[in-house]
Design a protein around this motif. Structure first.
Motif, mmCIF file in Angstrom:
data_model
loop_
_atom_site.group_PDB
_atom_site.id
_atom_site.type_symbol
_atom_site.label_atom_id
_atom_site.label_comp_id
_atom_site.label_asym_id
_atom_site.label_seq_id
_atom_site.Cartn_x
_atom_site.Cartn_y
_atom_site.Cartn_z
ATOM 1 N N UNK A 195 0.306 -1.359 0.422
ATOM 2 C CA UNK A 195 0.004 0.037 0.296
ATOM 3 C C UNK A 195 1.123 1.079 -0.176
ATOM 4 N N UNK A 196 0.643 2.298 -0.654
ATOM 5 C CA UNK A 196 0.644 3.630 -0.785
ATOM 6 C C UNK A 196 -0.369 4.374 0.141
ATOM 7 N N UNK A 197 0.125 5.494 1.113
ATOM 8 C CA UNK A 197 -1.052 6.534 1.242
ATOM 9 C C UNK A 197 0.370 7.754 1.301
ATOM 10 N N UNK A 198 -0.894 8.796 0.680
ATOM 11 C CA UNK A 198 -0.022 10.153 0.213
ATOM 12 C C UNK A 198 -1.422 11.637 1.315
ATOM 13 N N UNK A 199 -1.174 12.355 2.199
ATOM 14 C CA UNK A 199 -1.697 13.294 2.790
ATOM 15 C C UNK A 199 -1.511 14.295 2.340
ATOM 16 N N UNK A 200 -1.687 15.295 0.901
ATOM 17 C CA UNK A 200 -1.066 16.815 0.681
ATOM 18 C C UNK A 200 -0.326 17.681 1.555
ATOM 19 N N UNK A 201 -1.559 17.204 2.889
ATOM 20 C CA UNK A 201 -1.479 18.352 4.054
ATOM 21 C C UNK A 201 -1.794 17.926 5.343
ATOM 22 N N UNK A 202 -1.108 17.249 5.696
ATOM 23 C CA UNK A 202 -1.499 16.441 7.074
ATOM 24 C C UNK A 202 -1.040 16.791 8.710
ATOM 25 N N UNK A 203 -2.025 17.285 9.194
ATOM 26 C CA UNK A 203 -1.975 18.420 10.491
ATOM 27 C C UNK A 203 -2.046 16.978 11.904
ATOM 28 N N UNK A 204 -2.405 16.104 12.128
ATOM 29 C CA UNK A 204 -2.892 15.791 13.122
ATOM 30 C C UNK A 204 -3.317 14.525 12.617
ATOM 31 N N UNK A 205 -2.284 13.575 13.425
ATOM 32 C CA UNK A 205 -2.256 12.052 13.061
ATOM 33 C C UNK A 205 -1.498 10.667 13.626
ATOM 34 N N UNK A 206 -1.819 9.547 13.711
ATOM 35 C CA UNK A 206 -0.676 8.565 14.763
ATOM 36 C C UNK A 206 -1.096 7.517 13.619
ATOM 37 N N UNK A 207 -0.350 6.742 14.035
ATOM 38 C CA UNK A 207 0.216 5.381 12.929
ATOM 39 C C UNK A 207 0.633 4.570 14.493
ATOM 40 N N UNK A 208 0.353 3.485 13.927
ATOM 41 C CA UNK A 208 -0.188 2.360 14.911
ATOM 42 C C UNK A 208 -0.037 0.634 14.226
ATOM 43 N N UNK A 209 0.754 0.004 16.305
ATOM 44 C CA UNK A 209 0.466 -1.171 15.307
ATOM 45 C C UNK A 209 -1.489 -1.712 15.117
ATOM 46 N N UNK A 210 -1.608 -2.624 15.213
ATOM 47 C CA UNK A 210 -3.357 -3.655 14.379
ATOM 48 C C UNK A 210 -4.065 -3.892 16.269
ATOM 49 N N UNK A 211 -2.799 -3.991 17.190
ATOM 50 C CA UNK A 211 -3.338 -3.958 18.130
ATOM 51 C C UNK A 211 -2.398 -2.838 19.224
ATOM 52 N N UNK A 212 -2.642 -1.735 19.615
ATOM 53 C CA UNK A 212 -2.211 -0.439 19.694
ATOM 54 C C UNK A 212 -1.997 -0.698 20.997
ATOM 55 N N UNK A 213 -1.119 -0.154 21.864
ATOM 56 C CA UNK A 213 -0.824 0.080 23.187
ATOM 57 C C UNK A 213 -1.518 0.742 24.093
ATOM 58 N N UNK A 214 -1.832 0.190 25.177
ATOM 59 C CA UNK A 214 -2.601 0.402 26.488
ATOM 60 C C UNK A 214 -2.175 1.795 27.462
ATOM 61 N N UNK A 215 -2.909 1.932 27.803
ATOM 62 C CA UNK A 215 -2.299 2.884 29.079
ATOM 63 C C UNK A 215 -1.558 4.104 28.515
ATOM 64 N N UNK A 216 -0.520 4.573 29.479
ATOM 65 C CA UNK A 216 0.370 5.588 29.153
ATOM 66 C C UNK A 216 1.538 5.499 28.530
ATOM 67 N N UNK A 217 2.250 4.162 28.827
ATOM 68 C CA UNK A 217 3.606 3.833 28.597
ATOM 69 C C UNK A 217 3.329 4.138 27.098
ATOM 70 N N UNK A 218 4.200 4.979 26.267
ATOM 71 C CA UNK A 218 4.272 4.897 24.541
ATOM 72 C C UNK A 218 5.456 4.896 24.573
ATOM 73 N N UNK A 219 6.690 4.234 23.928
ATOM 74 C CA UNK A 219 8.356 4.257 24.455
ATOM 75 C C UNK A 219 7.781 5.169 22.637
ATOM 76 N N UNK A 220 8.590 6.083 22.455
ATOM 77 C CA UNK A 220 9.755 6.967 21.989
ATOM 78 C C UNK A 220 9.685 6.201 20.750
#
Length: 298
Positions: free
Chosen positions: A64-89
């Motif tokens: 797949x390919x995705x292009x957003x010509x003007x993006x502001x707020x977004x996220x990318x995550x694993x299919x099962x995102x982490x829970x809680x506040x622990x989100x390593x950089x």
């Protein structure tokens, strides 16, 4: 006959910025806000979620390919995102190579992601003519282009920025002509997908110096004046003569910035009978007379 899509991409002046090779294992999430720059991603291995503020999540899979010509707020995550506040950089394991999630988990996702800039002073207008999100599946050609961009970004070859600029132009055109999003958002692609409106758009771009009118453009599109006006406004998002004026001014800004010709010649090239008439129209549209605009750009 000029190609409006190529015209718009050329005037956007895509410039290189950032390219990364990203891998992920386990549960991970990356969130970005207030970016406002074009973003693209080519999925090489695995699947993940991409969520753009205000839109439903997009599941990206290998190819797949995705292009957003003007993006502001977004996220990318694993299919099962982490829970809680622990989100390593994300961890930069080598220059331009990042690891997300647990460093001990197998790498289940690999993607090439990048940002670029649009150097055009009219980028807001031009971007408004494009789809908000472009998602292409089975994008082998686009993936190959992104790999070339990533390779060139990491190199120190002669004329690197020139090559990157041309590669980004090709990537944008390939993405735009590969998308099925033309039916979703009013704009240039949707207009070009309409055979009759496409004729009028090509007339506008091929002959900016022509004394265009709604009646003449409707005749070129083989439509009645009222039907043409309503369909043009609905499919492209602007009235015909509004589009003509904004396109002429985009061309004028580009020529003034490059000091391509005297103001009187620029006026003639974009359809004004005199330098004074052009100066009045330009100042009304841009907020400054042509000479002042050219001096500021200089």
């Amino acid at each position: 006959m000029r190609d409006p899509l190529a015209d718009v991409v050329s005037l956007l002046k895509p410039a290189p910025s950032i390219s990364k090779l990203v891998s992920g294992g386990g549960r991970w999430i990356v969130e970005r806000s207030n970016m406002g720059s074009p973003f693209y991603c080519a999925m090489v291995v695995g699947s993940c979620w991409m969520t753009i503020a205000g839109r439903a999540p997009i599941r990206l899979t290998a190819g797949d390919f995705v292009l957003v010509p003007a993006i502001f707020d977004f996220s990318m995550s694993s299919l099962e995102p982490p829970t809680g506040l622990a989100r390593p950089l994300p961890l930069e394991v080598s220059p331009g190579v990042f690891r997300m999630g647990s460093p001990d988990a197998p790498a289940e996702v690999q993607a090439l992601v990048g940002h670029c800039d649009f150097a055009s002073r009219d980028k807001d207008l031009l971007v408004s003519l494009l789809p908000e999100v472009i998602h292409v599946q089975g994008a082998d050609r686009l993936t190959a282009l992104v790999k070339m961009i990533d390779d060139e970004t990491r190199s120190d070859r002669a004329a690197r920025d020139v090559v990157l600029g041309h590669l980004l132009e090709v990537m944008l055109i390939e993405a735009l002509r590969s998308t099925a999003e033309t039916a979703v958002t009013p704009g240039l692609l949707r207009g070009l997908a309409d055979p009759q409106l496409g004729l009028a758009l090509r007339q506008i771009h091929a002959n900016p110096d022509h004394p265009h009118s709604v009646a003449a453009l409707a005749q070129a599109a083989a439509m009645s004046r009222s039907t043409f006006y309503e369909r043009f406004r609905r499919e492209i998002g602007a009235a015909p003569m509004e589009y003509v004026t904004t396109w002429r001014m985009a061309l004028a800004k580009d020529m003034l910035a490059r000091k391509e010709a005297p103001i009187a010649d620029i006026a003639r090239r974009i359809g004004y009978g005199s330098a004074s008439a052009f100066s009045v129209a330009f100042a009304r549209h841009v907020g400054a007379p042509p000479g002042a605009f050219a001096a500021m750009r200089g």
